[in-house]
Design a protein around this motif. Sequence first.
Motif, mmCIF file in Angstrom:
data_model
loop_
_atom_site.group_PDB
_atom_site.id
_atom_site.type_symbol
_atom_site.label_atom_id
_atom_site.label_comp_id
_atom_site.label_asym_id
_atom_site.label_seq_id
_atom_site.Cartn_x
_atom_site.Cartn_y
_atom_site.Cartn_z
ATOM 1 N N SER A 193 -102.575 -31.806 43.177
ATOM 2 C CA SER A 193 -102.464 -30.790 42.127
ATOM 3 C C SER A 193 -102.021 -31.349 40.782
ATOM 4 O O SER A 193 -102.141 -30.665 39.768
ATOM 5 N N GLU A 223 -97.450 -23.890 35.085
ATOM 6 C CA GLU A 223 -97.614 -23.594 36.516
ATOM 7 C C GLU A 223 -96.704 -24.490 37.356
ATOM 8 O O GLU A 223 -96.080 -24.022 38.309
ATOM 9 N N ASP A 229 -93.642 -23.254 39.714
ATOM 10 C CA ASP A 229 -93.489 -23.663 41.116
ATOM 11 C C ASP A 229 -92.109 -24.267 41.352
ATOM 12 O O ASP A 229 -91.455 -23.978 42.356
ATOM 13 N N SER A 278 -96.652 -20.652 50.426
ATOM 14 C CA SER A 278 -97.141 -20.879 49.063
ATOM 15 C C SER A 278 -98.563 -21.445 49.066
ATOM 16 O O SER A 278 -99.420 -21.008 48.290
ATOM 17 N N THR A 279 -98.822 -22.388 49.931
ATOM 18 C CA THR A 279 -100.165 -22.972 50.040
ATOM 19 C C THR A 279 -101.182 -21.927 50.465
ATOM 20 O O THR A 279 -102.281 -21.859 49.907
ATOM 21 N N HIS A 294 -101.968 -19.624 47.547
ATOM 22 C CA HIS A 294 -102.804 -20.249 46.513
ATOM 23 C C HIS A 294 -104.201 -20.621 47.009
ATOM 24 O O HIS A 294 -105.173 -20.471 46.281
ATOM 25 N N SER A 295 -104.282 -21.108 48.255
ATOM 26 C CA SER A 295 -105.550 -21.655 48.740
ATOM 27 C C SER A 295 -106.187 -20.870 49.870
ATOM 28 O O SER A 295 -107.318 -21.155 50.254
#
Length: 158
Positions: free
Chosen positions: A33, A41, A45, A105-106, A109-110
């Motif tokens: 990232s 961003e 985080d 969190s992953t 986001h994904s």
Amino acid sequence: MPTSKKENLQFGLIMCFLMVLVMTIYNLYLNGSIGKITFIEGLFDFLIGFAVAFILDMFIVGPNAKKLAFKLTANTSKKIYTVLAISSCMVLGMAFFMSIYGLVSTYIHSGFTSKSVLADYFAIFGKNFIMALPLQIIVMGPLVRHIFTKYIKTNIVT
């Protein structure tokens, strides 16, 4: 090291700030990232991770890690064993909970990218633990104790 609630808060703030900073950069690197997200961003985080880590440190992991470490080192008078026990217990607890945070969190986001949440968790936990333990014992622990003793503890005493 810290002998009062105020000192414990100050020590925890410094330790959490530095550990979360390094671990955030490490995880951004692992996820590819860095360079893909903006500074804002990345900062966002970091701030969320810091808030979660600090709450865990002060109210859940920290008190329980210290209790366990003091039980494990009850029969020794060497301070280094107690320090290493507290550090190790803290890393184990924080890596456990912060890996859950990282996994959530992953996924936010994904999305879900694999078939096994458990396999994803253990992969994240392993990578975090492998980085956090030596970082804590070799770098951050001594650094934060030095900063605390030199700049905070002496100011409180005088």
